[in-house]
Motif scaffolding. Structure first.
Motif, PDB file in Angstrom:
ATOM      1  N   VAL A   4       0.824  -1.215   0.000  1.00 60.12           N
ATOM      2  CA  VAL A   4       0.000   0.000   0.000  1.00 60.12           C
ATOM      3  C   VAL A   4       0.858   1.265   0.000  1.00 60.12           C
ATOM      4  O   VAL A   4       0.320   2.370   0.087  1.00 60.12           O
ATOM      5  N   SER A   5       2.168   1.114  -0.121  1.00 59.63           N
ATOM      6  CA  SER A   5       3.056   2.286  -0.019  1.00 59.63           C
ATOM      7  C   SER A   5       3.055   3.155  -1.265  1.00 59.63           C
ATOM      8  O   SER A   5       3.425   4.327  -1.207  1.00 59.63           O
ATOM      9  N   GLY A   6       2.692   2.578  -2.404  1.00 62.85           N
ATOM     10  CA  GLY A   6       2.798   3.316  -3.654  1.00 62.85           C
ATOM     11  C   GLY A   6       4.213   3.370  -4.188  1.00 62.85           C
ATOM     12  O   GLY A   6       4.465   4.012  -5.207  1.00 62.85           O
ATOM     13  N   ASP A   7       5.150   2.682  -3.529  1.00 62.51           N
ATOM     14  CA  ASP A   7       6.562   2.689  -3.910  1.00 62.51           C
ATOM     15  C   ASP A   7       6.901   1.336  -4.521  1.00 62.51           C
ATOM     16  O   ASP A   7       6.982   0.316  -3.817  1.00 62.51           O
ATOM     17  N   SER A   8       7.093   1.295  -5.832  1.00 63.55           N
ATOM     18  CA  SER A   8       7.378   0.040  -6.518  1.00 63.55           C
ATOM     19  C   SER A   8       8.694  -0.576  -6.059  1.00 63.55           C
ATOM     20  O   SER A   8       8.793  -1.802  -5.899  1.00 63.55           O
ATOM     21  N   LYS A   9       9.695   0.248  -5.809  1.00 65.46           N
ATOM     22  CA  LYS A   9      10.994  -0.285  -5.381  1.00 65.46           C
ATOM     23  C   LYS A   9      10.896  -0.948  -4.014  1.00 65.46           C
ATOM     24  O   LYS A   9      11.517  -1.981  -3.764  1.00 65.46           O
ATOM     25  N   LYS A  10      10.111  -0.361  -3.134  1.00 56.60           N
ATOM     26  CA  LYS A  10       9.944  -0.940  -1.810  1.00 56.60           C
ATOM     27  C   LYS A  10       9.262  -2.295  -1.893  1.00 56.60           C
ATOM     28  O   LYS A  10       9.680  -3.257  -1.232  1.00 56.60           O
ATOM     29  N   LEU A  11       8.188  -2.410  -2.706  1.00 59.35           N
ATOM     30  CA  LEU A  11       7.504  -3.686  -2.849  1.00 59.35           C
ATOM     31  C   LEU A  11       8.394  -4.717  -3.531  1.00 59.35           C
ATOM     32  O   LEU A  11       8.417  -5.888  -3.136  1.00 59.35           O
ATOM     33  N   THR A  12       9.156  -4.303  -4.525  1.00 63.13           N
ATOM     34  CA  THR A  12      10.060  -5.225  -5.210  1.00 63.13           C
ATOM     35  C   THR A  12      11.114  -5.753  -4.253  1.00 63.13           C
ATOM     36  O   THR A  12      11.481  -6.936  -4.292  1.00 63.13           O
ATOM     37  N   THR A  13      11.614  -4.899  -3.368  1.00 64.05           N
ATOM     38  CA  THR A  13      12.610  -5.326  -2.384  1.00 64.05           C
ATOM     39  C   THR A  13      12.028  -6.351  -1.424  1.00 64.05           C
ATOM     40  O   THR A  13      12.667  -7.362  -1.099  1.00 64.05           O
ATOM     41  N   VAL A  14      10.810  -6.117  -0.956  1.00 67.12           N
ATOM     42  CA  VAL A  14      10.176  -7.053  -0.031  1.00 67.12           C
ATOM     43  C   VAL A  14       9.915  -8.396  -0.699  1.00 67.12           C
ATOM     44  O   VAL A  14      10.033  -9.451  -0.068  1.00 67.12           O
ATOM     45  N   MET A  15       9.575  -8.398  -1.983  1.00 66.78           N
ATOM     46  CA  MET A  15       9.313  -9.649  -2.688  1.00 66.78           C
ATOM     47  C   MET A  15      10.570 -10.491  -2.833  1.00 66.78           C
ATOM     48  O   MET A  15      10.489 -11.718  -2.915  1.00 66.78           O
ATOM     49  N   ALA A  16      11.761  -9.863  -2.878  1.00 65.17           N
ATOM     50  CA  ALA A  16      13.040 -10.581  -2.977  1.00 65.17           C
ATOM     51  C   ALA A  16      13.061 -11.536  -4.161  1.00 65.17           C
ATOM     52  O   ALA A  16      13.497 -12.690  -4.047  1.00 65.17           O
ATOM     53  N   ASP A  17      12.605 -11.049  -5.306  1.00 64.04           N
ATOM     54  CA  ASP A  17      12.590 -11.855  -6.523  1.00 64.04           C
ATOM     55  C   ASP A  17      14.022 -12.022  -7.021  1.00 64.04           C
ATOM     56  O   ASP A  17      14.740 -11.036  -7.224  1.00 64.04           O
ATOM     57  N   PRO A  18      14.471 -13.270  -7.248  1.00 66.82           N
ATOM     58  CA  PRO A  18      15.841 -13.471  -7.734  1.00 66.82           C
ATOM     59  C   PRO A  18      16.068 -12.949  -9.149  1.00 66.82           C
ATOM     60  O   PRO A  18      17.223 -12.774  -9.555  1.00 66.82           O
ATOM     61  N   ASP A  19      14.996 -12.707  -9.899  1.00 61.53           N
ATOM     62  CA  ASP A  19      15.133 -12.184 -11.256  1.00 61.53           C
ATOM     63  C   ASP A  19      15.164 -10.659 -11.181  1.00 61.53           C
ATOM     64  O   ASP A  19      14.158 -10.009 -10.889  1.00 61.53           O
ATOM     65  N   ALA A  20      16.317 -10.085 -11.456  1.00 59.11           N
ATOM     66  CA  ALA A  20      16.492  -8.640 -11.335  1.00 59.11           C
ATOM     67  C   ALA A  20      15.694  -7.863 -12.376  1.00 59.11           C
ATOM     68  O   ALA A  20      15.523  -6.646 -12.236  1.00 59.11           O
TER      69      ALA A  20
END
Length: 355
Positions: free
Chosen positions: A209-225
């Protein structure tokens, strides 16, 4: 001298050769007879047809009348239509009268009716009418009531006995308050969510709910950069509640796959201008749920838990770069997308699922 000339003997007219019947003449005579018969039949049909149609209409009308008299005019629940109409009209008039039982109340629906049975001690000849107790739903503000109406039905005539009653319906329990022991997905067995899972859900909720794509991407910890993830925005504060958890279904006598855990979670999202937080429910997929590195790797609509696979919500790299000043509100879609201004939002191009 003869005064009168004697008549000359003439041959019989019909005995002349030209007057003898021929085969063609006999055939023509038979055809004429048949033609006359057909003309008479057609004339008779023209005369009798209107009377036949009139008789048919009268018979059909009589059948319809008899069928209608022997059929109960009831709705799908078996309640006579006249009982339903009388109850609804009575409650509506009652609420709009000069001395209403509630302020700003209105009828919102039908809640069924029950037919009372006659006691066995009464004679059948006295049972000339039926008594129905009908129920009508009424709302007043945020409260819900059930009005009861006694309706007497005699033949096709219905009348209300007395005035309606009024009972308050208790508020329904919060839909987010699902017990952890409930079965959320068919064929699965509910388990308790470890503390690590609860922390992972809270971290994902804040990033989502942050509206910050980088923050959500970091939390997801997807190995595909090359992957990024799109959050929602416009939420000032959010808390998550874990409703239940279960491993994927497994055969009898086998052990469950504990590498992933399905979780049902409800987000309580607060926004400016809302009196109460909005409730948003998701199915989440948790990877490594039994370890300290538990994390959310996928989300979807309620009920989609068994179909989720890790990182299925990923979009192309850079798709969320324009979400620096988000204005979108929370959404409950399976693959939420931000909704910034139309001139600056690129269209994300999903990448293939990675299992």
């Amino acid at each position: 001298m003869r005064l009168f000339k004697a008549k000359s003997k003439k041959s019989d007219f019909w005995a002349r050769p030209g007057m003898m019947p021929t085969a063609a003449g006999e055939a023509a005579g038979d055809h004429a007879v048949k033609a006359r018969r057909w003309r008479r039949l057609v004339k008779a049909n023209f005369i009798a047809f209107p009377f036949a149609v009139l008789a048919l209409v009268m018979v059909v009308a009589q059948l319809v009348t008899i069928t209608g008299a022997g059929r109960d005019d009831t709705g799908g629940d078996g309640v006579p239509t006249v009982v339903r109409a009388e109850a609804l009209d009575t409650v509506s008039d009652w609420l709009s009268s000069k001395n209403p039982p509630l302020t700003e109340a209105k009828v919102i629906g039908w809640d069924g009716a029950t037919k009372l049975t006659w006691p066995d001690t009464t004679d059948k000849k006295d049972r000339t009418y039926d008594v129905w107790v009908a129920h009508v739903l009424v709302s007043s503000g945020s409260d819900l009531y059930r009005a009861g109406v006694e309706v007497s039905l005699e033949g096709a005539s219905a009348s209300v006995v007395g005035t309606p009653s009024l009972d308050m319906i208790p508020p329904a329990e919060d839909s987010s308050a699902t017990t952890t022991n409930s079965v959320l997905w068919p064929g699965t067995t509910a388990v308790s969510a470890p503390d690590a899972v609860d922390r992972a859900v809270q971290a994902w909720a804040q990033a989502y709910v942050s509206g910050d794509s980088k923050k959500l991407t970091t939390v997801m910890a997807d190995p595909d950069a090359s992957h990024s993830y799109l959050p929602i925005s416009g939420v000032t504060r959010a808390t998550a509640t874990v409703n239940g958890a279960a491993y994927h279904a497994y055969g009898r006598g086998k052990e469950p796959d504990t590498s992933v855990l399905m979780v049902s979670a409800t987000l309580s999202a607060e926004r400016d201008g809302l009196d109460k937080p909005a409730q948003i429910t998701f199915d989440l997929l948790i990877s490594d749920p039994t370890t300290g590195s538990a994390r959310v790797t996928a989300w979807g609509a309620p009920g989609t838990g068994p179909t989720l696979s890790p990182y299925v919500n990923a979009v192309g790299a850079g798709a969320g770069d324009s979400l620096k000043s988000p204005t979108a509100t929370a959404s409950t879609s399976e693959s939420p997308t931000a909704n910034p201004t139309a001139t600056s939002t690129p269209t994300p191009s999903p990448t293939p699922k990675k299992n």
